[in-house]
Write an enzyme that holds these catalytic residues in place. Sequence first.
Site, PDB file in Angstrom:
ATOM      1  N   THR A  16       0.808  -1.220   0.000  1.00 45.85           N
ATOM      2  CA  THR A  16       0.000   0.000   0.000  1.00 45.85           C
ATOM      3  C   THR A  16       0.842   1.272   0.000  1.00 45.85           C
ATOM      4  O   THR A  16       0.487   2.247  -0.657  1.00 45.85           O
ATOM      5  CB  THR A  16      -0.907  -0.002   1.250  1.00 45.85           C
ATOM      6  OG1 THR A  16      -1.669  -1.214   1.218  1.00 45.85           O
ATOM      7  CG2 THR A  16      -1.843   1.174   1.279  1.00 45.85           C
ATOM      8  N   ASP A  60       2.250  -7.486  -4.075  1.00 46.76           N
ATOM      9  CA  ASP A  60       1.472  -7.447  -2.836  1.00 46.76           C
ATOM     10  C   ASP A  60       2.186  -8.411  -1.897  1.00 46.76           C
ATOM     11  O   ASP A  60       2.632  -9.484  -2.322  1.00 46.76           O
ATOM     12  CB  ASP A  60       0.047  -7.923  -3.115  1.00 46.76           C
ATOM     13  CG  ASP A  60      -0.849  -7.732  -1.901  1.00 46.76           C
ATOM     14  OD1 ASP A  60      -1.671  -6.808  -1.929  1.00 46.76           O
ATOM     15  OD2 ASP A  60      -0.710  -8.495  -0.920  1.00 46.76           O
ATOM     16  N   SER A  61       2.293  -8.053  -0.631  1.00 45.96           N
ATOM     17  CA  SER A  61       3.136  -8.885   0.236  1.00 45.96           C
ATOM     18  C   SER A  61       2.523 -10.257   0.501  1.00 45.96           C
ATOM     19  O   SER A  61       3.195 -11.139   1.020  1.00 45.96           O
ATOM     20  CB  SER A  61       3.472  -8.165   1.538  1.00 45.96           C
ATOM     21  OG  SER A  61       2.403  -8.189   2.427  1.00 45.96           O
ATOM     22  N   THR A 169       4.852  -8.678  15.172  1.00 47.83           N
ATOM     23  CA  THR A 169       3.673  -9.320  14.587  1.00 47.83           C
ATOM     24  C   THR A 169       2.704  -8.238  14.136  1.00 47.83           C
ATOM     25  O   THR A 169       2.574  -7.216  14.811  1.00 47.83           O
ATOM     26  CB  THR A 169       2.966 -10.177  15.679  1.00 47.83           C
ATOM     27  OG1 THR A 169       3.864 -11.188  16.102  1.00 47.83           O
ATOM     28  CG2 THR A 169       1.707 -10.834  15.183  1.00 47.83           C
TER      29      THR A 169
HETATM   30  N1  ASP Z   1      -2.061  -6.160   0.920  1.00 46.47           N
HETATM   31  C1  ASP Z   1      -1.057  -5.188   1.213  1.00 46.47           C
HETATM   32  C2  ASP Z   1       0.264  -5.892   1.309  1.00 46.47           C
HETATM   33  O1  ASP Z   1       0.597  -6.437   2.333  1.00 46.47           O
HETATM   34  C3  ASP Z   1      -1.398  -4.450   2.459  1.00 46.47           C
HETATM   35  C4  ASP Z   1      -0.411  -3.409   2.855  1.00 46.47           C
HETATM   36  O2  ASP Z   1       0.468  -3.028   2.144  1.00 46.47           O
HETATM   37  O3  ASP Z   1      -0.534  -2.940   3.966  1.00 46.47           O
HETATM   38  O4  ASP Z   1       0.996  -5.891   0.351  1.00 46.47           O
END
Ligand code: ASP
Length: 348
Positions: A16, A60-61, A169
Amino acid sequence: MIAKCPSVLLIYTGGTIGMIENPETGALENFNFDQLLRHVPELKRFNYRISSYQFDPPIDSSDMEPLYWAKLVKIINYNYDYFDGFVILHGTDTMAYTASALSFMLEDLSKPVILTGSQLPIGTLRTDGKENLITSIEIAAAKDENSNAMVPEVCIFFENHLMRGNRTTKINAENFNAFRSFNYPPLARVGIHIKYEPHLIRKADPKKPLKPHYLFDTNVVILTLFPGIQESIVESLLHSKGLKAVVLKTFGSGNAPQKPWFVRLLKEATDRGIIIVNITQCSSGAVEMERYETGIHLLQAGVISGYDSTPECAVTKLMFLLGHGLSHKEIRYKMNSCLIGEITKKEW
Ligand code: ASP
């Protein structure tokens, strides 16, 4: 003598933080890092040398993999002598896994590697991304009175806490305060000032060269216990093809059902050479298998303690150790040793 200006390498993996809202469509789109200065003009005021590297395409992670951890380690190793510190921009969802993995992969690290991200994209009005990014850069460049890195560790910085990466965490899907280190105090608290806690920060030897590691074996699983868990399911899981290790998330201080079938299945698995590590389902506190009879049964079945490890750390540590072809005995020994501040054991 002219003081050398601090230098930081920013590595954008995705998530994000690196998105901006398309003003015409309102959709979130990946940020082009060449435009970083345009979106975060505050960076100019640092007077630092800031370079960037962008994953192409950004991920995306949820798609994070050991392959990408190896890529991050390669980038850091390649650039190690040219920068004072590294900031990794990463999606929040699996950031704690990446931070844990990197802490084992970057042996003898003497420079900061700070992971951060955000809950709102950097291009939106109320974004938490700018502050997270700016503070992370400042921490990555910070030096102590001997000109050594202030925080020579893999850390997560989020909202107002700098935390040891392998202790952290994700605890909230929407609050800005999204991460917590339950079993180890923050390494720094950030308000008007950045207040470091030197006695909690790892001491590094800057003369030692970085030893990068790349290998992982992902034949591991996390098994969370719950009342009513079925014998047939536990049995088939423990007989999964290729399975080498299990992170067993038990109740309270490391307790599990005393049913004979359960203890028997665990014992048979450890006899087959599967490593079973006991960690608690509770957010904070440690496993003490000697404390209750229910825990003693696990000890007798060959289960080892994971102490106060986070699940993210236990699973990445197992993958790392298995990947390095160590013997069963060595892995059990290292799982019970504190390698890089990941568990609370007196000898570290
Ligand atoms: N879905 C996103 C990710 O982990 C959420 C974020 O970046 O906070 O890549």
